[in-house]
Design a protein around this motif. Sequence first.
Motif, PDB file in Angstrom:
ATOM      1  N   ILE A  62       0.102 -16.244  -4.662  1.00 57.50           N
ATOM      2  CA  ILE A  62      -0.196 -15.145  -3.743  1.00 57.50           C
ATOM      3  C   ILE A  62       1.099 -14.690  -3.077  1.00 57.50           C
ATOM      4  CG2 ILE A  62      -1.368 -14.506  -1.578  1.00 57.50           C
ATOM      5  CD1 ILE A  62      -3.612 -16.447  -2.382  1.00 57.50           C
ATOM      6  N   VAL A  63       1.296 -13.382  -3.040  1.00 62.07           N
ATOM      7  CA  VAL A  63       2.467 -12.785  -2.396  1.00 62.07           C
ATOM      8  C   VAL A  63       2.003 -11.981  -1.196  1.00 62.07           C
ATOM      9  CG1 VAL A  63       4.373 -11.144  -2.642  1.00 62.07           C
ATOM     10  CG2 VAL A  63       3.804 -12.701  -4.526  1.00 62.07           C
ATOM     11  N   ILE A  64       2.626 -12.218  -0.049  1.00 60.30           N
ATOM     12  CA  ILE A  64       2.291 -11.497   1.178  1.00 60.30           C
ATOM     13  C   ILE A  64       3.549 -10.848   1.739  1.00 60.30           C
ATOM     14  CG2 ILE A  64       1.517 -11.739   3.576  1.00 60.30           C
ATOM     15  CD1 ILE A  64      -0.281 -14.052   2.638  1.00 60.30           C
ATOM     16  N   PHE A  65       3.482  -9.546   1.970  1.00 60.82           N
ATOM     17  CA  PHE A  65       4.554  -8.805   2.647  1.00 60.82           C
ATOM     18  C   PHE A  65       4.065  -8.454   4.055  1.00 60.82           C
ATOM     19  CE2 PHE A  65       7.868  -6.732  -0.332  1.00 60.82           C
ATOM     20  CZ  PHE A  65       8.030  -7.919  -1.027  1.00 60.82           C
ATOM     21  N   PHE A  66       4.881  -8.776   5.046  1.00 58.10           N
ATOM     22  CA  PHE A  66       4.564  -8.483   6.445  1.00 58.10           C
ATOM     23  C   PHE A  66       5.764  -7.743   7.010  1.00 58.10           C
ATOM     24  CE2 PHE A  66       4.660  -9.691  10.975  1.00 58.10           C
ATOM     25  CZ  PHE A  66       3.346  -9.430  11.363  1.00 58.10           C
ATOM     26  N   ASP A  67       5.618  -6.440   7.249  1.00 55.87           N
ATOM     27  CA  ASP A  67       6.820  -5.656   7.539  1.00 55.87           C
ATOM     28  C   ASP A  67       6.517  -4.319   8.216  1.00 55.87           C
ATOM     29  OD1 ASP A  67       5.758  -4.101   5.398  1.00 55.87           O
ATOM     30  OD2 ASP A  67       6.863  -5.320   3.967  1.00 55.87           O
ATOM     31  N   GLY A  68       7.504  -3.464   8.209  1.00 56.18           N
ATOM     32  CA  GLY A  68       7.421  -2.145   8.836  1.00 56.18           C
ATOM     33  C   GLY A  68       8.435  -2.004   9.953  1.00 56.18           C
ATOM     34  N   GLY A  69       8.566  -3.061  10.770  1.00 59.71           N
ATOM     35  CA  GLY A  69       9.452  -3.007  11.927  1.00 59.71           C
ATOM     36  C   GLY A  69      10.907  -2.793  11.573  1.00 59.71           C
TER      37      GLY A  69
ATOM     38  N   ALA B  31       2.039  -8.399 -12.470  1.00 58.49           N
ATOM     39  CA  ALA B  31       2.549  -8.660 -13.819  1.00 58.49           C
ATOM     40  C   ALA B  31       2.647 -10.159 -14.101  1.00 58.49           C
ATOM     41  CB  ALA B  31       3.910  -8.002 -14.003  1.00 58.49           C
ATOM     42  N   SER B  32       2.767 -10.961 -13.038  1.00 60.80           N
ATOM     43  CA  SER B  32       2.869 -12.416 -13.186  1.00 60.80           C
ATOM     44  C   SER B  32       1.539 -13.113 -12.939  1.00 60.80           C
ATOM     45  CB  SER B  32       3.916 -12.964 -12.211  1.00 60.80           C
ATOM     46  OG  SER B  32       5.180 -12.391 -12.444  1.00 60.80           O
ATOM     47  N   GLY B  33       0.498 -12.348 -12.672  1.00 60.98           N
ATOM     48  CA  GLY B  33      -0.811 -12.931 -12.416  1.00 60.98           C
ATOM     49  C   GLY B  33      -1.008 -13.374 -10.977  1.00 60.98           C
ATOM     50  N   ALA B  34      -0.132 -12.913 -10.076  1.00 64.88           N
ATOM     51  CA  ALA B  34      -0.259 -13.262  -8.661  1.00 64.88           C
ATOM     52  C   ALA B  34      -0.973 -12.159  -7.899  1.00 64.88           C
ATOM     53  CB  ALA B  34       1.129 -13.502  -8.057  1.00 64.88           C
ATOM     54  N   ASP B  35      -1.688 -12.511  -6.858  1.00 64.08           N
ATOM     55  CA  ASP B  35      -2.331 -11.533  -5.989  1.00 64.08           C
ATOM     56  C   ASP B  35      -1.318 -11.056  -4.937  1.00 64.08           C
ATOM     57  OD1 ASP B  35      -4.726 -11.778  -7.328  1.00 64.08           O
ATOM     58  OD2 ASP B  35      -5.520 -13.286  -5.943  1.00 64.08           O
ATOM     59  N   PHE B  36      -1.466  -9.796  -4.527  1.00 64.63           N
ATOM     60  CA  PHE B  36      -0.514  -9.219  -3.570  1.00 64.63           C
ATOM     61  C   PHE B  36      -1.253  -8.634  -2.370  1.00 64.63           C
ATOM     62  CE2 PHE B  36       1.825  -5.641  -1.778  1.00 64.63           C
ATOM     63  CZ  PHE B  36       3.051  -6.231  -1.507  1.00 64.63           C
ATOM     64  N   TYR B  37      -0.717  -8.907  -1.183  1.00 67.43           N
ATOM     65  CA  TYR B  37      -1.279  -8.366   0.058  1.00 67.43           C
ATOM     66  C   TYR B  37      -0.134  -7.844   0.919  1.00 67.43           C
ATOM     67  CZ  TYR B  37      -5.456 -11.039  -1.210  1.00 67.43           C
ATOM     68  OH  TYR B  37      -6.551 -11.540  -1.862  1.00 67.43           O
ATOM     69  N   HIS B  38      -0.396  -6.731   1.562  1.00 66.23           N
ATOM     70  CA  HIS B  38       0.609  -6.157   2.460  1.00 66.23           C
ATOM     71  C   HIS B  38       0.017  -5.985   3.859  1.00 66.23           C
ATOM     72  CE1 HIS B  38       2.627  -2.687   4.475  1.00 66.23           C
ATOM     73  NE2 HIS B  38       3.642  -3.489   4.251  1.00 66.23           N
ATOM     74  N   PHE B  39       0.850  -6.262   4.877  1.00 68.25           N
ATOM     75  CA  PHE B  39       0.411  -6.127   6.272  1.00 68.25           C
ATOM     76  C   PHE B  39       1.465  -5.355   7.060  1.00 68.25           C
ATOM     77  CE2 PHE B  39      -1.659  -9.822   4.556  1.00 68.25           C
ATOM     78  CZ  PHE B  39      -2.967  -9.732   5.039  1.00 68.25           C
ATOM     79  N   LEU B  40       1.009  -4.290   7.738  1.00 67.32           N
ATOM     80  CA  LEU B  40       1.879  -3.514   8.621  1.00 67.32           C
ATOM     81  C   LEU B  40       1.882  -4.189   9.982  1.00 67.32           C
ATOM     82  CD1 LEU B  40       3.610  -0.931   8.946  1.00 67.32           C
ATOM     83  CD2 LEU B  40       1.522   0.259   9.645  1.00 67.32           C
ATOM     84  N   GLN B  41       3.054  -4.629  10.432  1.00 68.53           N
ATOM     85  CA  GLN B  41       3.130  -5.510  11.594  1.00 68.53           C
ATOM     86  C   GLN B  41       2.981  -4.782  12.928  1.00 68.53           C
ATOM     87  OE1 GLN B  41       7.580  -6.185  10.608  1.00 68.53           O
ATOM     88  NE2 GLN B  41       7.358  -6.876  12.730  1.00 68.53           N
ATOM     89  N   PRO B  42       2.538  -5.505  13.945  1.00 66.91           N
ATOM     90  CA  PRO B  42       2.425  -4.936  15.302  1.00 66.91           C
ATOM     91  C   PRO B  42       3.749  -5.052  16.053  1.00 66.91           C
ATOM     92  CG  PRO B  42       1.573  -7.162  15.311  1.00 66.91           C
ATOM     93  CD  PRO B  42       1.982  -6.875  13.878  1.00 66.91           C
ATOM     94  N   SER B  43       3.842  -4.369  17.171  1.00 66.90           N
ATOM     95  CA  SER B  43       4.988  -4.503  18.078  1.00 66.90           C
ATOM     96  C   SER B  43       4.490  -4.230  19.491  1.00 66.90           C
ATOM     97  CB  SER B  43       6.107  -3.524  17.714  1.00 66.90           C
ATOM     98  OG  SER B  43       5.821  -2.230  18.211  1.00 66.90           O
ATOM     99  N   ILE B  44       5.342  -4.387  20.460  1.00 65.95           N
ATOM    100  CA  ILE B  44       4.954  -4.117  21.840  1.00 65.95           C
ATOM    101  C   ILE B  44       4.594  -2.646  22.030  1.00 65.95           C
ATOM    102  CG2 ILE B  44       7.236  -3.557  22.796  1.00 65.95           C
ATOM    103  CD1 ILE B  44       6.503  -5.440  25.168  1.00 65.95           C
ATOM    104  N   PHE B  45       5.188  -1.772  21.208  1.00 61.98           N
ATOM    105  CA  PHE B  45       4.925  -0.333  21.327  1.00 61.98           C
ATOM    106  C   PHE B  45       3.552   0.058  20.797  1.00 61.98           C
ATOM    107  CE2 PHE B  45       9.642  -0.500  20.410  1.00 61.98           C
ATOM    108  CZ  PHE B  45      10.023  -0.423  21.735  1.00 61.98           C
ATOM    109  N   SER B  46       2.948  -0.792  19.964  1.00 62.92           N
ATOM    110  CA  SER B  46       1.656  -0.448  19.372  1.00 62.92           C
ATOM    111  C   SER B  46       0.469  -0.925  20.208  1.00 62.92           C
ATOM    112  CB  SER B  46       1.556  -1.030  17.954  1.00 62.92           C
ATOM    113  OG  SER B  46       1.643  -2.443  17.979  1.00 62.92           O
ATOM    114  N   LEU B  47       0.726  -1.613  21.316  1.00 64.57           N
ATOM    115  CA  LEU B  47      -0.362  -2.069  22.183  1.00 64.57           C
ATOM    116  C   LEU B  47      -1.095  -0.876  22.803  1.00 64.57           C
ATOM    117  CD1 LEU B  47       1.490  -4.941  24.093  1.00 64.57           C
ATOM    118  CD2 LEU B  47      -0.199  -5.208  22.260  1.00 64.57           C
ATOM    119  N   LYS B  48      -2.405  -0.985  22.941  1.00 64.67           N
ATOM    120  CA  LYS B  48      -3.166   0.119  23.528  1.00 64.67           C
ATOM    121  C   LYS B  48      -2.870   0.275  25.013  1.00 64.67           C
ATOM    122  CE  LYS B  48      -7.324  -2.671  24.417  1.00 64.67           C
ATOM    123  NZ  LYS B  48      -8.764  -2.833  24.124  1.00 64.67           N
ATOM    124  N   SER B  49      -2.454  -0.813  25.663  1.00 61.74           N
ATOM    125  CA  SER B  49      -2.033  -0.762  27.070  1.00 61.74           C
ATOM    126  C   SER B  49      -0.995  -1.848  27.296  1.00 61.74           C
ATOM    127  CB  SER B  49      -3.221  -0.944  28.015  1.00 61.74           C
ATOM    128  OG  SER B  49      -3.823  -2.214  27.808  1.00 61.74           O
TER     129      SER B  49
END
Length: 374
Positions: free
Chosen positions: A173-180, A271-289
């Motif tokens: 399993i491959v996980i990307f956690f990014d954006g910042g 292509a290698s038979g691995a599952d892939f997941y991507h996550f767009l990360q949070p930050s202090i600026f994305s808080l609702k308050s």
Amino acid sequence: MAVKFDRISNLIIVLVTLIVTSYLIEICSQLIIKKLPAYDSRWVFRAKKPPAYSDSPYFSAEFMHESSNGEKGKFDDKVRRLVNFEGKYINVIDGHRRTAFVPEDAKNTVYIYGASTIYSQEVPDEYTIPSIVQRKINEITTQYKVVNYGVSSMNSEQQLFFLHETTLKEGDIVIFFDGGCDIIYKVYNDYEYGLNINTLRNSEKPGVLESRILPVLEKLKLIHFAELLKYIKQQSPPLHTRNAEEVNARAIKASENFANNIRLAHQYSKASGADFYHFLQPSIFSLKSRTKHEQLLIDNFLLTPPGMEFVYTHSIDKFANQNDALNADGIISVDLRSVLDNKQGEVFLDFAHTTERANEIIATAIFSMVRWKR
């Protein structure tokens, strides 16, 4: 003779005027500095045990020493690679932050790629996001071991570079956690390829203020005036971050490049038979308050670069739109910007980095989205 005397008199008047003016500037600068907000730098702030560390059982002078010294790396023209480190709280083994709770009989690997929030130098090994994910996996299966591919300052393009160096197998399993870091380095800093040895060298070149003006002022003993100019420079947003149209243009380009990197990572994994997941990360600026303390973290230009909120605000929607486009292409891409909205207590140490309570929330969200084989 009278003409010569007049010239000398005029010269004396000019010199006296310059001396008096300089003295007044120095006195005024000293008075202004005393009234300016005094902010702590990163490690001074953390050493004082801010609210995010209030309930952290590991917090100590020893931990802070490891936290500030355990994350070392070497840059090349593509990426930054971690240097091994052995400590009580923080360990880097074979170029990777140690993941706690790894089962001995795991058959498959979960590779988690990200920047400093995945590396997590703010917490001991067992409290990083990958370690918490590992702990949660162990509750349902011992089939997987988690590898922490977090390296500070890495954007999605550089994560892809690391992924291409990784040999995957069926069931991984491959996980990307990014954006910042795509926003920080490609939009805010305007580094086309993110942070590497080349951009680092360019960024370290002193400007006119540091190389010419300040040395002269210090020689003239205008110390407080020099301090005032440095303060003004530190709290001023870079020129290229002040124009909304320019920021938007870079954000569009960066978000498109970001989405393309995710697509390529997905293709390589599948292509290698691995599952892939991507996550767009949070930050202090994305808080609702925000709490009062969180606003103080943003106002402190030694913890949050000046102009960063402006750049983030003009960029993040473009990245979120690309996140939607990735899902439309059949790629599992999860927007975690709001995942910390209901947190309890303070979790942020600056605009991006958090402690174990936030890591627990984020890791739980990641764990819940992955299809685990039992």
